[in-house]
Design a protein around this motif. Structure first.
Motif, PDB file in Angstrom:
ATOM      1  N   LYS A  78       0.829  -1.202   0.000  1.00 17.77           N
ATOM      2  CA  LYS A  78       0.000   0.000   0.000  1.00 17.77           C
ATOM      3  C   LYS A  78       0.868   1.259   0.000  1.00 17.77           C
ATOM      4  N   TYR A 126       4.139   1.495  -0.787  1.00 16.12           N
ATOM      5  CA  TYR A 126       4.955   1.569  -1.999  1.00 16.12           C
ATOM      6  C   TYR A 126       4.136   2.180  -3.134  1.00 16.12           C
ATOM      7  N   LYS A 127       2.912   1.684  -3.278  1.00 18.69           N
ATOM      8  CA  LYS A 127       2.046   2.180  -4.345  1.00 18.69           C
ATOM      9  C   LYS A 127       1.746   3.669  -4.146  1.00 18.69           C
ATOM     10  N   ASP A 179       2.844   6.243  -7.057  1.00 17.94           N
ATOM     11  CA  ASP A 179       1.830   7.043  -7.765  1.00 17.94           C
ATOM     12  C   ASP A 179       2.239   8.513  -7.848  1.00 17.94           C
ATOM     13  N   ILE A 217       2.561  -2.743 -11.670  1.00 21.99           N
ATOM     14  CA  ILE A 217       2.492  -1.393 -11.100  1.00 21.99           C
ATOM     15  C   ILE A 217       3.331  -0.429 -11.924  1.00 21.99           C
TER      16      ILE A 217
END
Length: 614
Positions: free
Chosen positions: A553, A555-556, A560, A607
């Motif tokens: 979570k 890392y994303k 982003d 990702i």
């Protein structure tokens, strides 16, 4: 007869058993799967210099005698035991795993025999890296010395060899470690935080090669120009040569010779390539080279093989902003901070297979770049980046030590604050640092994967920033210069590089004359109990979480923000910290022993695909 054969077999078997008993990997809290396969017979047997490859060579890795003595004592008459070269004395794989003091001297000794086929040849002794100051004797005669932990060095030992029989090499090594001003990167006598176990002694391959007694090719320097469709090649000899010594240059593509050119040795020749195939992460095409040196009678006296890749790295203007371009197209570079440390070998990977694993996994995760962080790797590491299509930002290891609050406190690297002036450095240590910097550039000049030089990192030992940046550009105009990565920024070089470890990633400024990059971000810690270097120490990340879903979570969340900056804020590149955990740092995408990948490879690749969609 049968008894004789049986007796010989028993003697050979006992000899092999005795040799095996002379070395064993020392206990270590973490170990990689590759370390279990290492033996004195198979340790690092690959040819170590892929861009200047010669047929006649002999590997000297394996068991050497070693001894550690005080610096003020004479050389030992009797040695302490066996050490497995090329692993440093502090590592488990060396079979020694002993701390080494700046007031001690490490001695190595081994014997060898010259192959029969080398008669009439000169013999060159090569050390690919020794940390830090080495002196070398052959058959009792001093042949030379070298200072520098990361560059290869050689001696022509022909005059010191006996006519036949066993030859002896002795090497003495001093290492001031964190008490000296030398380039040492993350090594420190007291390990904590971002500082790791020191590395002393031989830590890359030692080997011999046979060359012509007349002259030989000592270096091949290539530079490509994709706009002109040419490659410039300089076949450099070991000594000045008359113009009638000629190098025959063959360029080979797909196994076929496509160009043959003759040029005087030590002269540059520019060779056109029709419809040249370009090198890139998506298509890492490499041309093979063969160079043959002819003497004034036209007789072949040396032959080497090499390779090159056609590629261009530049900073160009797009929509009024500066961006990094590869082969005349904007390419967002997204990489990992890669420190190149191993729990069992420290600076030295257990094997080539282990070394390749890190590069392959990084690429499979969807990264197209690696920032090699304040360490210089063996040439084979860059060769595999060349083959696999991995862009490389290459750091110069940091140096310059100072005592911390008095003589009874440990030494540490001098540091420049975010708004502080450059440090001052004495002439001798500056000359040594710049000599090692130049050696790093010269010895890797022809490797297509390296696209950026980084002389200074986060203010550690930072001095003469503008002069160093300009000097590097004069030494190598084919690559970008990131003058200082993070902290004490200066208006020089090709990039403006910030480091940002907050949950909300800082946006770097957009200078008019440079590309905007994030040289370090992320650093999200996720400790896995069975894979910790030392469970009792502070195992840390810039933010630390206790589960894989939390890691993913966050890392994303950070990634982003990078995508948004690429799309709307002029960002050209970003480097995530880091490839693996290292000692007390648990912010790697893989554990230190490489046994757990914390976010599944395919998930990371999916990702990261967002960068290609913007």
């Amino acid at each position: 007869m049968l008894k004789t054969i049986f007796g010989i077999a028993v003697m050979v078997s006992c000899s092999a058993l005795l040799k095996a008993q002379q070395w064993r990997m020392q206990p270590v809290s973490l170990s990689t799967e590759w370390a279990q396969k290492v033996t004195p017979q198979n340790v690092w047997q690959q040819y170590p210099r892929p861009q200047l490859k010669r047929q006649a060579w002999m590997n000297l890795n394996g068991l050497w005698d070693y001894s550690i003595v005080p610096q003020n004592k004479p050389a030992p008459e009797k040695y302490d035991g066996k050490i497995l070269v090329p692993f440093c004395v502090e590592s488990a794989l060396s079979g020694v795993k002993k701390a080494f003091s700046p007031r001690e001297r490490l001695y190595y000794k081994r014997s060898f025999k010259i192959p029969d086929g080398w008669k009439g040849k000169d013999v060159v002794l090569n050390f690919d890296a020794v940390d830090w100051s080495a002196a070398v004797w052959v058959n009792g005669a001093w042949v030379g010395a070298h200072k520098g932990a990361y560059d290869r060095f050689s001696f022509n030992i022909t005059a010191y060899l006996k006519a036949s029989g066993a030859q002896e090499i002795v090497v003495a090594v001093d290492d001031p470690s964190s008490e000296g001003t030398q380039a040492r990167g993350k090594q420190q006598l007291s390990q904590h935080g971002i500082w790791y176990t020191p590395v002393s002694g031989i830590w890359q391959t030692v080997w011999l090669e046979a060359v012509s007694g007349d002259a030989w090719i000592s270096e091949v320097r290539t530079a490509t120009d994709i706009d002109k469709g040419t490659v410039s090649i300089i076949p450099l000899a070991n000594r000045p040569l008359r113009p009638d010594y000629v190098a025959v240059v063959d360029i080979i593509a797909g196994g076929k010779r496509i160009q043959t050119v003759r040029t005087p040795a030590n002269k540059q020749v520019e060779i056109p390539l029709e419809q040249a195939k370009l090198w890139s992460p998506e298509s890492p095409y490499l041309y093979d080279l063969q160079l043959t040196l002819l003497n004034k009678e036209g007789k072949e006296i040396d032959r080497v093989s090499s390779y090159f890749g056609m590629r261009k790295i530049s900073v160009e203007t797009k929509d009024g902003l500066k961006y990094i371009f590869l082969n005349n197209k904007p390419v967002f570079q997204y990489g990992t901070l890669d420190q190149g440390w191993w729990p069992d070998g420290l600076h030295t990977p257990p094997s080539e297979e282990a070394m390749i694993f890190d590069i392959v996994k990084t690429k499979e995760m969807g990264f197209n770049m690696i920032r090699k962080h304040i360490k210089v790797e063996p040439d084979l590491w860059y060769y595999h980046c060349d083959q696999l299509g991995m862009l490389v930002w290459q750091d110069m290891p940091s140096g310059m030590a100072i005592e911390q609050n008095g003589n009874d406190k440990p030494f540490h690297l001098q540091h420049v604050g975010r708004n502080g002036p450059d440090l001052h450095r004495d002439a001798e240590s500056a000359a040594q640092f710049e000599w090692e910097l130049r050696r790093m550039i010269d010895q890797h000049y022809s490797m297509p994967s390296i696209v950026t030089w980084i002389p200074l990192n986060e203010g550690w030992g930072q001095y003469a920033t503008a002069r160093l940046a300009k000097t590097i550009k004069m030494l190598d105009s084919t690559r970008l210069v990131n003058a200082v990565s993070g902290w004490a920024l200066r208006p020089v070089g090709d990039m403006l590089d910030i480091h940002t470890y907050q949950t909300t990633v800082d946006t770097p400024p957009l200078p008019k004359d440079r590309a905007s990059v994030i040289g370090e971000f992320g650093g999200i810690g996720y400790p896995l109990e069975a894979h910790l270097w030392n469970p009792s120490m502070r195992n840390w990340g810039y933010q630390t979480y206790q589960s894989a879903p939390e890691l993913l979570k966050n890392y994303k969340h950070k990634f982003d923000q990078i995508v948004e900056m690429k799309k709307n804020k002029g960002l050209s590149a970003a480097v995530y910290t880091q490839t693996t955990d290292v000692e007390g740092e648990v912010n790697g995408l893989m554990t230190y022993d490489r046994k757990v990948i914390k976010i599944p490879v395919q998930q990371l690749k999916e990702i990261h695909a967002a960068l290609n969609n913007e």
